[in-house]
Design a protein around this motif. Structure first.
Motif, short mmCIF file in Angstrom:
data_model
loop_
_atom_site.label_atom_id
_atom_site.label_comp_id
_atom_site.label_asym_id
_atom_site.label_seq_id
_atom_site.Cartn_x
_atom_site.Cartn_y
_atom_site.Cartn_z
N GLY A 254 -9.66 -3.33 31.84
CA GLY A 254 -10.69 -4.37 31.96
C GLY A 254 -11.60 -4.53 30.77
N GLY A 255 -11.19 -4.05 29.60
CA GLY A 255 -12.04 -4.18 28.42
C GLY A 255 -11.50 -5.17 27.42
N PHE A 256 -11.50 -4.75 26.16
CA PHE A 256 -11.04 -5.60 25.06
C PHE A 256 -9.67 -5.06 24.65
N LYS A 257 -8.61 -5.80 24.99
CA LYS A 257 -7.25 -5.28 24.77
C LYS A 257 -7.02 -4.94 23.30
N ILE A 258 -6.29 -3.84 23.08
CA ILE A 258 -6.09 -3.37 21.71
C ILE A 258 -5.36 -4.44 20.88
N GLN A 259 -4.50 -5.22 21.53
CA GLN A 259 -3.80 -6.27 20.78
C GLN A 259 -4.77 -7.38 20.33
N LEU A 260 -5.88 -7.57 21.09
CA LEU A 260 -6.90 -8.55 20.66
C LEU A 260 -7.73 -7.98 19.51
N MET A 261 -7.96 -6.67 19.55
CA MET A 261 -8.68 -6.03 18.44
C MET A 261 -7.86 -6.18 17.16
N LYS A 262 -6.56 -5.92 17.27
CA LYS A 262 -5.67 -6.09 16.11
C LYS A 262 -5.74 -7.53 15.61
N LYS A 263 -5.72 -8.49 16.55
CA LYS A 263 -5.82 -9.91 16.18
C LYS A 263 -7.10 -10.16 15.39
N ASP A 264 -8.23 -9.61 15.86
CA ASP A 264 -9.51 -9.90 15.20
C ASP A 264 -9.60 -9.28 13.82
N VAL A 265 -9.10 -8.05 13.67
CA VAL A 265 -9.13 -7.44 12.32
C VAL A 265 -8.27 -8.29 11.39
N GLY A 266 -7.11 -8.72 11.89
CA GLY A 266 -6.22 -9.57 11.09
C GLY A 266 -6.90 -10.88 10.70
N LEU A 267 -7.60 -11.51 11.67
CA LEU A 267 -8.29 -12.77 11.38
C LEU A 267 -9.39 -12.57 10.34
N ALA A 268 -10.11 -11.45 10.47
CA ALA A 268 -11.19 -11.18 9.52
C ALA A 268 -10.62 -10.95 8.12
N ILE A 269 -9.49 -10.24 8.04
CA ILE A 269 -8.88 -9.99 6.72
C ILE A 269 -8.38 -11.30 6.12
N ASP A 270 -7.76 -12.15 6.93
CA ASP A 270 -7.33 -13.47 6.42
C ASP A 270 -8.52 -14.26 5.90
N ALA A 271 -9.62 -14.23 6.68
CA ALA A 271 -10.82 -14.98 6.27
C ALA A 271 -11.35 -14.41 4.96
N ALA A 272 -11.33 -13.07 4.85
CA ALA A 272 -11.84 -12.42 3.63
C ALA A 272 -11.01 -12.83 2.42
N ARG A 273 -9.70 -12.90 2.61
CA ARG A 273 -8.83 -13.27 1.48
C ARG A 273 -9.13 -14.69 1.01
N GLN A 274 -9.45 -15.56 1.97
CA GLN A 274 -9.72 -16.96 1.59
C GLN A 274 -10.95 -17.08 0.70
N VAL A 275 -11.91 -16.15 0.84
CA VAL A 275 -13.13 -16.27 0.04
C VAL A 275 -13.25 -15.13 -0.97
N ASP A 276 -12.12 -14.41 -1.17
CA ASP A 276 -12.10 -13.35 -2.17
C ASP A 276 -13.08 -12.22 -1.89
N ALA A 277 -13.29 -11.91 -0.60
CA ALA A 277 -14.15 -10.79 -0.23
C ALA A 277 -13.27 -9.54 -0.14
N LYS A 278 -13.74 -8.45 -0.72
CA LYS A 278 -12.94 -7.23 -0.76
C LYS A 278 -12.93 -6.54 0.60
N VAL A 279 -11.75 -6.17 1.08
CA VAL A 279 -11.65 -5.39 2.32
C VAL A 279 -10.77 -4.17 2.06
N VAL A 280 -11.36 -3.00 2.13
CA VAL A 280 -10.59 -1.78 1.88
C VAL A 280 -10.31 -1.09 3.21
N LEU A 281 -11.37 -0.79 3.96
CA LEU A 281 -11.21 -0.08 5.22
C LEU A 281 -10.44 -0.91 6.25
N GLY A 282 -10.64 -2.21 6.20
CA GLY A 282 -10.02 -3.10 7.19
C GLY A 282 -8.51 -2.99 7.18
#
Ligand code: NAD
Length: 315
Positions: A254-282
């Motif tokens: 009943g929480g936040f499914k791990i596959q949705l967490m994976k989706k969000d990290v992926g979306l954030a990394i894609d967004a970061a790439r579009q604006v040239d923001a560095k993501v190391v830990l992500g």
């Protein structure tokens, strides 16, 4: 406030949000509900009995035809596009003149902008249709307690904001205008980038503490007033029994499914790439959440089960 509402997507978040909406709108107003999972709709109708009218709608179009304000809360951009754009069956196949469409899903900005543009193209100048990205933070506990933080893709001085704030306050706590279309999602993706890594570092740190001989509850309490503390520690601690209300203490259900967490990290990394923001830990985080999501024993569980995955503990 309008007297007819629609809700599409009755999952872990949408269900309690729609239930709070039903509780707080006038009893003589109507709530149309739709989900591809009919059992969720049936359960919702059963559990909301006595709160006011709740009616199942066969399609997203039917929801939008009969309600002035429609909320959507589905998993990904493709689902949001399906719900809005499917010819003949989607929201935009209905007459939406003068209506308010609020998407609370966490999705990529491109999909949201595509929907916003489709809405704009159909909108009547005298009775404009309004579409907003309004993702939320606070998880299933925040959804149940109506304390969600809303990050809304609207300017603070937009004349529509006061009505939007009043509506969202029925199911949330803090309602933040983020500046314009799709900036609600910009805030949400940046937030989830941080929270996904906080969850991971808390899971690793808790695992370390336990293996070093510490009691998890005692250690978690200490972190509340120490520099390792965070929401991931004090509200959604990944170790069962530390936070009695957290999904980890309820079999990671009943929480936040791990596959949705994976989706969000992926979306954030894609967004970061579009604006040239560095993501190391992500990138490391994405690797961990992806690997855990591939295991069928973990896939549909709350993301904080990553604690068990890291520790090599059976789920
Ligand atoms: P979920 O998988 O539990 O629920 C999604 C629901 O949408 C399901 O009931 C599914 O049947 C329904 N659905 C899918 N496609 C549909 C369609 N075409 N038409 C109608 N219904 C459809 O997911 P959730 O946890 O409720 O998350 C929903 C969204 O909220 C996601 O974007 C997620 O990232 C975001 N979110 C989740 C949390 C959380 O803690 N669970 C917190 C904040 C934001």
């Amino acid at each position: 406030l309008p007297r007819s509402f629609g809700w599409i997507g009755l999952g872990a978040m949408g269900y309690p949000m729609a239930m709070n909406l039903r509780k707080r709108i006038p009893t003589d107003s109507i709530l149309l509900v739709n989900d591809v999972d009919r059992s969720a709709v049936e359960r919702f109708i059963r559990q909301s009995s006595g709160l006011g009218r709740v009616v199942e709608a066969a399609t997203a179009r039917d929801v939008a035809e009969q309600s002035l304000c429609v909320f959507t809360m589905v998993p990904e951009g493709r689902h949001v596009k399906d719900v809005f754009l499917t010819p003949g069956m989607g929201i935009l196949a209905a007459n939406t003149a003068g209506k308010l469409l609020i998407d609370c899903s966490t999705i990529d900005r491109a999909s949201s902008i595509e929907v916003a543009e489709a809405v704009k193209a159909l909108s009547d100048v005298n009775h404009p249709t309004r579409f907003y990205d309004a993702p939320v933070s606070g998880g299933t506990l925040g959804a149940a307690r109506a304390t969600l933080t809303f990050m809304v893709g609207i300017a603070a001085d937009d004349p529509s904001f006061p009505v939007l704030r009043e509506l969202l306050s029925l199911i949330g706590g803090a309602i933040h205008p983020m500046g314009g279309q799709s900036l609600g999602l910009a805030a949400k993706l940046s937030n989830n980038y941080i929270s996904s890594l906080n969850a991971l570092s808390t899971a690793e740190g808790m695992n370390l503490a336990i293996r070093l001989g510490l009691d998890p509850k005692v250690f978690s309490n200490v972190m509340e007033t120490s520099s390792g503390g965070s929401y991931a520690n004090s509200v959604y601690n990944p170790v069962p029994g530390v936070c009695p209300e957290a999904p980890s203490s309820k079999g990671y259900e009943g929480g936040f499914k791990i596959q949705l967490m994976k989706k969000d990290v992926g979306l954030a990394i894609d967004a970061a790439r579009q604006v040239d923001a560095k993501v190391v830990l992500g990138l490391t985080g994405l690797g961990v959440y992806s690997a855990a999501s591939e295991d069928p024993r973990f896939r549909d569980k709350d993301a904080r089960i990553v604690y068990r995955w890291l520790g090599g503990i059976e789920p």
